[in-house]
Design an enzyme around this catalytic site. Structure first.
Site, PDB file in Angstrom:
ATOM      1  N   TYR A 227      -6.584   7.499  -7.318  1.00  0.00           N
ATOM      2  CA  TYR A 227      -6.950   6.482  -6.550  1.00  0.00           C
ATOM      3  C   TYR A 227      -6.283   5.392  -6.342  1.00  0.00           C
ATOM      4  O   TYR A 227      -5.742   4.987  -7.158  1.00  0.00           O
ATOM      5  CB  TYR A 227      -8.488   5.971  -7.148  1.00  0.00           C
ATOM      6  N   SER A 228      -6.231   4.648  -5.094  1.00  0.00           N
ATOM      7  CA  SER A 228      -5.443   3.478  -5.052  1.00  0.00           C
ATOM      8  C   SER A 228      -6.138   2.444  -5.600  1.00  0.00           C
ATOM      9  O   SER A 228      -7.209   2.380  -5.678  1.00  0.00           O
ATOM     10  CB  SER A 228      -5.140   3.285  -3.369  1.00  0.00           C
ATOM     11  N   CYS A 397      -2.715   3.378   5.733  1.00  0.00           N
ATOM     12  CA  CYS A 397      -3.250   4.215   4.631  1.00  0.00           C
ATOM     13  C   CYS A 397      -4.637   4.829   5.204  1.00  0.00           C
ATOM     14  O   CYS A 397      -5.505   4.055   5.887  1.00  0.00           O
ATOM     15  CB  CYS A 397      -3.411   3.256   3.427  1.00  0.00           C
ATOM     16  N   GLU A 437       0.647   6.438   3.700  1.00  0.00           N
ATOM     17  CA  GLU A 437       0.011   7.031   2.669  1.00  0.00           C
ATOM     18  C   GLU A 437      -1.200   7.709   3.206  1.00  0.00           C
ATOM     19  O   GLU A 437      -2.110   6.953   3.296  1.00  0.00           O
ATOM     20  CB  GLU A 437      -0.181   6.009   1.496  1.00  0.00           C
ATOM     21  N   TYR A 439      -3.790  11.172   3.658  1.00  0.00           N
ATOM     22  CA  TYR A 439      -4.331  12.315   2.801  1.00  0.00           C
ATOM     23  C   TYR A 439      -5.536  13.228   3.706  1.00  0.00           C
ATOM     24  O   TYR A 439      -5.943  12.806   4.877  1.00  0.00           O
ATOM     25  CB  TYR A 439      -4.940  11.779   1.676  1.00  0.00           C
TER      26      TYR A 439
END
Length: 439
Positions: A227-228, A397, A437, A439
């Site tokens: 987790y960021s 992101c 970044e 996902y």
């Protein structure tokens, strides 16, 4: 030389260290990396050992190799079942497996070498990828020159290594979804973890791993989930040894059936006082610039807002203390509706002369779908000015599906402004000013 006797240095990923962050798959220029719900793995027949995935990996799990006979290279199916890396074959075992002692003795032993068939396959994949446009090639793997030093891997992901225990000191829902009747498909929480007296230094843009309790269907401990960090370097509460996370759990699938993610559900259900096992921190490239007059353009969707919140809050605190000179902030924030957008209320309270915000909603009733790349194009003049400025850094992101559209929008904006994108894109990458970044 027979195929049986050809040895290759096969690229493999250590499943004990990997935190499933998707960095390697996102950055691979030839599509050689894939994953399932358990492991990330490398396709031996496609990997060309370009090494692009090595430095961005936050844990070093990607930097593993095995000498193997080409005909007996570990298949994707085998790798997906691994709980740990297989032992390396000895020279004698390689000779027997390869069927040729001489070839085993003279096998090439550099990670940059690959046989011609694999290189040819990689070339085909690369050419076919994304209609000739590979957004990942423009993503930086180094931080901006003025970024602070990041500490990484202080607490390790392997079972034999030590994790750190954090205490939950806050858990707050930060979206409207979940509160209103008929809206139950997303639930996003802001969770604060305190590390007490144990050292856990972090920077904006880094991440941590959470180790969920219990075991998977195979009786193995659950893998850590990444987790960021959503808080600035001096803590969610200034001067405290704590961090915050932005975590979303999906409550229903597209058919309305209940679903429960292992880690996200565990985290969102935590109560104040609960204990959590943490590893990390991870990441040394997705870091913000710190020099005066440095500008930041943030482009995100959903929980991809976590590092953007951290950067924005750090700049806000610096500004309030009078310790930061200039520097513009631009934020392009996308969600399906305003109700699903984390931190929507607090964002609207930030001064307009501090941060320039563009929201993009794709499912607002009665309105045309608008995505973050559309918002970028609508602000083309301002974005072009940032692209021309060597003091400006760009951060992307969120969901993987947004990445290509965003980078293509940046390319088109640059070209329409009379800039050479090949030159601009190379500068953004080489100077650590465009970070992806997804996902």
């Amino acid at each position: 030389m027979s195929t049986e006797s050809i040895l290759i240095k096969q690229h493999v990923i250590d499943p004990e260290i990997c935190i499933r962050c998707n960095t390697c798959e996102a950055i691979c220029p030839v599509g050689a990396i894939t994953h399932d719900s358990l492991n990330y793995v490398v396709k031996a027949d496609i990997c060309n050992s370009c090494m692009d995935c090595i430095s961005p990996c936050p844990t070093g799990s990607i930097d593993n190799w095995r000498m193997m006979p080409k005909a007996k290279a570990y298949s994707i199916e085998e790798q997906l079942k691994w709980d740990e890396l297989p032992a390396e074959l000895s020279a004698a075992e390689l000779a027997v497996a390869g069927g040729d002692t001489a070839d085993a003795a003279t096998a090439q032993d550099t990670s940059g070498d690959v046989d011609a068939d694999a290189a040819s396959a990689a070339s085909v994949v690369s050419t076919a990828s994304a209609s000739g446009f590979n957004s990942a090639q423009f993503g930086a793997t180094i931080p901006p020159w003025s970024a602070a030093h990041a500490y990484t891997n202080l607490y390790g992901p392997k079972a034999a290594e030590k994790s750190i225990t954090a205490t939950v000191t806050g858990n707050l829902r930060v979206t409207e979804v979940g509160k209103q009747e008929g809206q139950h498909d997303y639930d996003t929480h802001h969770i604060v973890l305190d590390f007490g007296n144990l050292p856990f230094p972090v920077l904006e843009g880094q991440s941590i791993g959470i180790q969920p309790p219990g075991e998977d269907a195979k009786g193995k401990p659950h893998h850590a989930r990444q987790y960021s960090i959503a808080s600035p370097r001096n803590g969610e509460r200034p001067g405290h040894n704590n961090v915050s996370l932005t975590i979303k759990r999906v409550l229903e699938d597209h058919d309305g059936k209940p679903v429960r993610g292992v880690a996200s559900n565990y985290m969102c259900d935590l109560n104040v006082g609960d204990k959590v096992q943490v590893i990390g921190p991870f990441g040394a490239s997705f870091l913000m610039p710190n020099h005066p007059k440095s500008n930041i353009v943030m482009i995100c969707t959903g929980t991809g807002s976590a590092p953007m919140r951290a950067m924005t809050e750090w700049r806000r605190r610096l500004r309030a203390s009078g310790k930061f000179e200039g520097g513009k902030l631009m934020l392009f924030f996308g969600a399906r509706t305003p109700q699903e957008l984390p931190y929507f209320g607090p964002l609207n309270k930030l001064p307009k002369d501090f941060i320039d915000i563009e929201f993009a909603f794709s499912r607002e009733q009665g309105k045309t779908k608008r995505y973050v790349q559309d918002a970028l194009r609508d602000r083309a003049a301002d974005v072009a000015a940032m692209l021309k400025d060597s003091n400006a850094s760009f951060y992307v992101c969120g969901l993987k599906s947004m990445e290509e559209g965003v980078v293509m929008a940046l390319r088109d904006i640059a070209q329409n402004a009379g800039l050479d994108w090949d030159s601009v894109g190379a500068s953004l990458k080489n100077e650590g000013r465009l970070h992806l970044e997804t996902y």
